[in-house]
Design an enzyme around this catalytic site. Sequence first.
Site, PDB file in Angstrom:
ATOM      1  N   ASP A 107       0.814  -1.228   0.000  1.00 44.37           N
ATOM      2  CA  ASP A 107       0.000   0.000   0.000  1.00 44.37           C
ATOM      3  C   ASP A 107       0.840   1.267   0.000  1.00 44.37           C
ATOM      4  O   ASP A 107       0.358   2.336   0.357  1.00 44.37           O
ATOM      5  CB  ASP A 107      -0.975   0.000   1.190  1.00 44.37           C
ATOM      6  CG  ASP A 107      -0.262   0.023   2.527  1.00 44.37           C
ATOM      7  OD1 ASP A 107       0.938  -0.322   2.580  1.00 44.37           O
ATOM      8  OD2 ASP A 107      -0.912   0.382   3.531  1.00 44.37           O
ATOM      9  N   LYS A 158       4.375   1.338  16.088  1.00 45.18           N
ATOM     10  CA  LYS A 158       3.367   2.325  16.505  1.00 45.18           C
ATOM     11  C   LYS A 158       3.464   2.713  17.990  1.00 45.18           C
ATOM     12  O   LYS A 158       2.516   2.511  18.750  1.00 45.18           O
ATOM     13  CB  LYS A 158       1.966   1.813  16.155  1.00 45.18           C
ATOM     14  CG  LYS A 158       1.855   1.430  14.682  1.00 45.18           C
ATOM     15  CD  LYS A 158       0.461   1.390  14.150  1.00 45.18           C
ATOM     16  CE  LYS A 158       0.466   1.115  12.657  1.00 45.18           C
ATOM     17  NZ  LYS A 158       0.429  -0.248  12.246  1.00 45.18           N
ATOM     18  N   ASP A 217       1.778   6.213   2.163  1.00 43.31           N
ATOM     19  CA  ASP A 217       0.912   5.026   2.105  1.00 43.31           C
ATOM     20  C   ASP A 217      -0.509   5.502   1.843  1.00 43.31           C
ATOM     21  O   ASP A 217      -0.796   6.692   1.871  1.00 43.31           O
ATOM     22  CB  ASP A 217       1.058   4.116   3.327  1.00 43.31           C
ATOM     23  CG  ASP A 217       0.319   4.617   4.552  1.00 43.31           C
ATOM     24  OD1 ASP A 217      -0.213   5.744   4.510  1.00 43.31           O
ATOM     25  OD2 ASP A 217       0.280   3.905   5.550  1.00 43.31           O
TER      26      ASP A 217
HETATM   27  N1  GDD Z   1      -0.710 -11.035   2.331  1.00 43.82           N
HETATM   28  C1  GDD Z   1      -1.034 -10.328   3.394  1.00 43.82           C
HETATM   29  N2  GDD Z   1      -1.631 -10.946   4.456  1.00 43.82           N
HETATM   30  N3  GDD Z   1      -0.775  -8.996   3.396  1.00 43.82           N
HETATM   31  C2  GDD Z   1      -1.133  -8.301   4.504  1.00 43.82           C
HETATM   32  C3  GDD Z   1      -1.758  -8.881   5.628  1.00 43.82           C
HETATM   33  C4  GDD Z   1      -2.023 -10.299   5.583  1.00 43.82           C
HETATM   34  O1  GDD Z   1      -2.564 -10.893   6.511  1.00 43.82           O
HETATM   35  N4  GDD Z   1      -1.995  -7.890   6.550  1.00 43.82           N
HETATM   36  C5  GDD Z   1      -1.509  -6.754   6.022  1.00 43.82           C
HETATM   37  N5  GDD Z   1      -1.003  -6.985   4.783  1.00 43.82           N
HETATM   38  C6  GDD Z   1      -0.362  -6.021   3.887  1.00 43.82           C
HETATM   39  C7  GDD Z   1      -1.206  -4.771   3.660  1.00 43.82           C
HETATM   40  O2  GDD Z   1      -1.966  -4.898   2.475  1.00 43.82           O
HETATM   41  C8  GDD Z   1      -0.128  -3.707   3.487  1.00 43.82           C
HETATM   42  O3  GDD Z   1       0.310  -3.659   2.132  1.00 43.82           O
HETATM   43  C9  GDD Z   1       1.028  -4.190   4.349  1.00 43.82           C
HETATM   44  O4  GDD Z   1       0.812  -5.588   4.552  1.00 43.82           O
HETATM   45  C10 GDD Z   1       1.132  -3.478   5.709  1.00 43.82           C
HETATM   46  O5  GDD Z   1      -0.105  -3.608   6.402  1.00 43.82           O
HETATM   47  P1  GDD Z   1      -0.930  -2.322   6.890  1.00 43.82           P
HETATM   48  O6  GDD Z   1      -2.159  -2.841   7.544  1.00 43.82           O
HETATM   49  O7  GDD Z   1      -1.072  -1.341   5.803  1.00 43.82           O
HETATM   50  O8  GDD Z   1       0.038  -1.784   8.048  1.00 43.82           O
HETATM   51  P2  GDD Z   1       0.240  -0.288   8.534  1.00 43.82           P
HETATM   52  O9  GDD Z   1       0.153   0.680   7.420  1.00 43.82           O
HETATM   53  O10 GDD Z   1      -0.616  -0.062   9.709  1.00 43.82           O
HETATM   54  O11 GDD Z   1       1.780  -0.333   9.060  1.00 43.82           O
HETATM   55  C11 GDD Z   1       2.801  -0.864   8.241  1.00 43.82           C
HETATM   56  O12 GDD Z   1       3.236   0.088   7.269  1.00 43.82           O
HETATM   57  C12 GDD Z   1       3.884   1.272   7.798  1.00 43.82           C
HETATM   58  C13 GDD Z   1       4.298   2.126   6.615  1.00 43.82           C
HETATM   59  O13 GDD Z   1       3.175   2.545   5.930  1.00 43.82           O
HETATM   60  C14 GDD Z   1       3.980  -1.293   9.134  1.00 43.82           C
HETATM   61  O14 GDD Z   1       4.886  -2.031   8.347  1.00 43.82           O
HETATM   62  C15 GDD Z   1       4.677  -0.079   9.767  1.00 43.82           C
HETATM   63  O15 GDD Z   1       5.804  -0.497  10.505  1.00 43.82           O
HETATM   64  C16 GDD Z   1       5.105   0.891   8.658  1.00 43.82           C
HETATM   65  O16 GDD Z   1       5.706   2.054   9.246  1.00 43.82           O
HETATM   66 MG    MG Z   2      -0.450   0.608   5.503  1.00 44.97          MG
END
Ligand code: GDD
Ligand code: MG
Length: 364
Positions: A107, A158, A217
């Site tokens: 994302d 976080k 993102d």
């Molecule tokens: N295949 C798969 N399966 N992908 C997943 C799953 C799962 O169960 N859960 C989440 N994802 C994918 C999401 O589609 C996204 O692309 C990515 O893993 C990260 O998940 P998010 O749910 O978007 O996490 P976030 O935005 O709260 O936090 C993450 O991204 C931040 C940067 O934008 C973390 O990696 C943070 O540490 C980071 O700073």
């Molecule tokens: Mg994200």
Amino acid sequence: MKAVVLAGGFGTRLRPLSCTRPKLLFPICNKPLLDWTLERLAKSGTNEVVLAVNYMAETITQHYGDSTHGMRLFHSREEKPLGTAGPIKKAEELIGHEEPFLVLNGDILTDFDYSKLMKKHTEKRATATIALRRVKDPSRYGIAELTEKNRVIRFVEKPPREKAPSNLANAGIYVLEPEIFDYIPNGRPVSIERDVFPKLANERKLYGYDFEGLWTDIGKPEDYLKANKLLFDAQIKKSQVGKSVRVKSGVEIKDSTVIGDRVFIGEKSKVGPYATIGERTILGKKVHVQNSIIFPGVVISNFTSIKGAIIGEEAAIGSHVKIGDGCMIGDHAVIRDNVVLSQGVTVCPSRKVSENVLTPRCLM
Ligand code: GDD
Ligand code: MG
């Protein structure tokens, strides 16, 4: 180079638009986010990509098939969501044990050259190397504390703002050694940010490098609108008009606008700045669209104004309607004449709306 793109996740904060499509297929300047990522992977020298999918997996699989931009594509489908590390373990056989590989949060929109991180990674002989970004609000991200030599001494996912050890955020771009597979248990959800990175930091095997340039993102509606703006300013730069677009007299197409193929724009309408109009959309007379994303096949009737909003595929918007301030309208929704929606109101797919709503609410 091989890469895994984490392409699951429910996109909860982008409902109702994510009820009908996975987050990675949301258009940015009229092209799905995942297309931008795949293009960049190809440019950085990647030849094999594993798409780790679960939520709406078939939509992604059908859309891309088994090759794109000269790269082979593998679809690794989870029966149940495995978090951010579980899918990497699941792809172990596809990735193999020969060389380090890339992992991307799907994302993220960026113009980062992934091969640069690979180079840094090999210099330090790390088990994992993460790209970092300076951010204003650390509480939304994974945060790293670094030594002068770029070793991560602490990684906290976080943290509350006041407890954040720095403002260097995990950018969701990693290079990992095959050794990483030993850190991820098989067949259950594992978080790379909460379960794996803190452990690697303790073992002095985690490194991080900050970078500048385009990076955002698309977690929330305002991020999604911002991503379109950033991409436009960084890469597209001049307004674009697609094929077979019909424009009536007195129409103003302002700067920073992307108009898809076969769009019709009625007399004296104003489009832009920062408007993305999906293909086959019809705008009536004196319509005003600004700082908004309109998905394909939408009909917007005369004298209506859309500002700072996102309108889902094939929605029908009546005349003299005003939609503003972070509103999201689901696919096939119908907004009747004279309705005013503001303050982040969301409308579920196919819902018909005939009343004004001026406070944040979801209309189911
Ligand atoms: N295949 C798969 N399966 N992908 C997943 C799953 C799962 O169960 N859960 C989440 N994802 C994918 C999401 O589609 C996204 O692309 C990515 O893993 C990260 O998940 P998010 O749910 O978007 O996490 P976030 O935005 O709260 O936090 C993450 O991204 C931040 C940067 O934008 C973390 O990696 C943070 O540490 C980071 O700073
Ligand atoms: Mg994200």
